[in-house]
Write a protein that holds these residues in place. Structure first.
Motif, short mmCIF file in Angstrom:
data_model
loop_
_atom_site.label_atom_id
_atom_site.label_comp_id
_atom_site.label_asym_id
_atom_site.label_seq_id
_atom_site.Cartn_x
_atom_site.Cartn_y
_atom_site.Cartn_z
N SER A 196 -11.08 -10.22 -0.66
CA SER A 196 -9.85 -9.45 -0.80
C SER A 196 -10.11 -8.01 -0.36
O SER A 196 -11.25 -7.54 -0.37
CB SER A 196 -9.35 -9.48 -2.25
OG SER A 196 -10.28 -8.89 -3.11
N ALA A 197 -9.02 -7.33 0.01
CA ALA A 197 -9.14 -5.95 0.45
C ALA A 197 -7.86 -5.19 0.12
O ALA A 197 -6.78 -5.77 0.06
CB ALA A 197 -9.39 -5.88 1.95
N VAL A 198 -8.04 -3.89 -0.10
CA VAL A 198 -6.93 -2.98 -0.31
C VAL A 198 -7.04 -1.92 0.78
O VAL A 198 -8.10 -1.31 0.94
CB VAL A 198 -6.97 -2.31 -1.70
CG1 VAL A 198 -5.84 -1.31 -1.85
CG2 VAL A 198 -6.94 -3.34 -2.80
N VAL A 199 -5.98 -1.73 1.54
CA VAL A 199 -5.99 -0.74 2.62
C VAL A 199 -4.92 0.31 2.32
O VAL A 199 -3.77 -0.02 2.07
CB VAL A 199 -5.72 -1.40 3.99
CG1 VAL A 199 -5.78 -0.35 5.10
CG2 VAL A 199 -6.71 -2.52 4.25
N GLY B 294 -1.76 5.56 9.79
CA GLY B 294 -3.14 5.25 10.13
C GLY B 294 -3.91 4.89 8.87
O GLY B 294 -3.49 5.21 7.75
N VAL B 295 -5.06 4.28 9.03
CA VAL B 295 -5.88 3.87 7.89
C VAL B 295 -6.53 5.10 7.28
O VAL B 295 -7.18 5.89 7.97
CB VAL B 295 -6.96 2.86 8.32
CG1 VAL B 295 -7.89 2.54 7.17
CG2 VAL B 295 -6.32 1.59 8.85
N HIS B 296 -6.35 5.25 5.98
CA HIS B 296 -6.97 6.34 5.24
C HIS B 296 -8.24 5.85 4.54
O HIS B 296 -9.27 6.51 4.57
CB HIS B 296 -5.99 6.93 4.24
CG HIS B 296 -6.55 8.01 3.38
ND1 HIS B 296 -6.91 9.24 3.89
CD2 HIS B 296 -6.84 8.05 2.06
CE1 HIS B 296 -7.40 9.98 2.91
NE2 HIS B 296 -7.36 9.28 1.80
N SER B 297 -8.15 4.68 3.92
CA SER B 297 -9.33 4.12 3.25
C SER B 297 -9.17 2.61 3.10
O SER B 297 -8.07 2.08 3.12
CB SER B 297 -9.54 4.76 1.88
OG SER B 297 -8.49 4.42 1.00
N VAL B 298 -10.33 1.94 2.96
CA VAL B 298 -10.37 0.50 2.77
C VAL B 298 -11.33 0.20 1.64
O VAL B 298 -12.42 0.76 1.57
CB VAL B 298 -10.86 -0.23 4.05
CG1 VAL B 298 -10.95 -1.73 3.81
CG2 VAL B 298 -9.95 0.07 5.23
#
Length: 68
Positions: free
Chosen positions: A59-62, A40-44
């Motif tokens: 841009s994004a870091v997930v 699951g997503v922890h942080s974005v």
């Protein structure tokens, strides 16, 4: 013969796109793929850059973590 499975506990993925809608779509698709391996997503974290010609670059870091 031994068979040993290990769960992925953390996974960091990087995304980039020329517009925000495309970036969001890429991230949403990967969220669905990672649900299959119980992540699951922890942080974005995301950024937007404007080059000298005025074009925007997103841009994004997930960070995905194991669901417990």
């Amino acid at each position: 013969m031994q068979f040993h499975l290990e769960l992925i506990e953390d996974k960091v993925e990087f995304f980039e796109a020329g517009d925000l809608a495309s970036l969001e779509k890429k991230i949403e698709q990967q969220i669905e793929h990672n649900k299959a391996i119980m992540l699951g997503v922890h942080s974005v974290s995301h950024q937007m850059h404007v080059d000298p010609d005025g074009r925007k670059f997103y841009s994004a870091v997930v960070h995905f973590k194991l669901k417990k």
